[in-house]
Write an enzyme that holds these catalytic residues in place. Structure first.
Site, PDB file in Angstrom:
ATOM      1  N   GLN A  17       0.853  -1.044  -0.176  1.00  0.00           N
ATOM      2  CA  GLN A  17      -0.011   0.255   0.030  1.00  0.00           C
ATOM      3  C   GLN A  17       0.797   1.189  -0.055  1.00  0.00           C
ATOM      4  OE1 GLN A  17      -3.124   0.105   2.853  1.00  0.00           O
ATOM      5  NE2 GLN A  17      -3.831   2.123   2.147  1.00  0.00           N
ATOM      6  N   PHE A  18       1.165   1.670  -1.405  1.00  0.00           N
ATOM      7  CA  PHE A  18       2.231   2.895  -1.397  1.00  0.00           C
ATOM      8  C   PHE A  18       1.504   4.075  -0.844  1.00  0.00           C
ATOM      9  CE2 PHE A  18      -0.356   3.519  -5.215  1.00  0.00           C
ATOM     10  CZ  PHE A  18      -0.546   4.961  -5.233  1.00  0.00           C
ATOM     11  N   THR A  19       0.225   4.279  -0.357  1.00  0.00           N
ATOM     12  CA  THR A  19      -0.481   5.386   0.005  1.00  0.00           C
ATOM     13  C   THR A  19      -0.092   5.587   1.698  1.00  0.00           C
ATOM     14  OG1 THR A  19      -2.327   4.038   0.648  1.00  0.00           O
ATOM     15  CG2 THR A  19      -2.486   5.040  -1.824  1.00  0.00           C
TER      16      THR A  19
END
Length: 149
Positions: A78-80
């Site tokens: 989850q790059f966010t």
């Protein structure tokens, strides 16, 4: 590297309607890889999470880890988690590692957990995923690899 660890009674991840990973009682780990992360951060964070004592004993104290309980981890990229919202209302993701750097480190993190003896289920890196979980407690811990000793 940043991880959001949620103690769960169950968790699953679906891609295009198909379940690709599913666990019972254990940890759901949302993992974000930063631009300056490397293999040492992946190993250090995996070890910290495997040994994190957030599962209750007979007196409901945080006394047991995934290693103690034999519980699994569901790891979802989850790059966010690396979003910068300090300027304006649109998040910036410039601190997140590009996919060609992040994916091998995500896989390394999962491999490190397995090496330690943690059963691991995974999402699909870069896919649009639906994560469903039941947070037990609720217990949610945020860890940054840069601050782990």
């Amino acid at each position: 590297m940043r991880a959001v660890c949620q103690r769960v009674t169950r968790a699953s991840v679906r891609v295009s309607g198909a379940t690709v990973g599913e666990i019972g009682p254990g940890l759901c780990v949302l993992l974000g890889v930063a631009r300056d992360d490397g293999e040492s951060q992946a190993g250090r964070l995996a070890e910290k999470i495997a040994r994190l004592r957030i599962f209750g004993d007979e007196e409901a104290r945080f006394a047991h880890s995934l290693l103690d309980s034999g519980g699994p981890a569901l790891v979802v990229s989850q790059f966010t988690l690396l979003a910068d919202t300090s300027k304006g209302n649109r998040p910036s993701f410039t601190d997140a590692a590009p996919p060609q750097v992040a994916e091998p480190l995500y896989e390394r993190f999962c491999d490190e957990l397995r090496t330690l003896g943690v059963p691991v289920e995974q999402g699909v890196f870069g896919a649009r995923m639906e994560v469903e979980l039941v947070n037990a407690g609720p217990v949610t811990i945020v860890l940054d690899a840069g601050t782990q000793r």
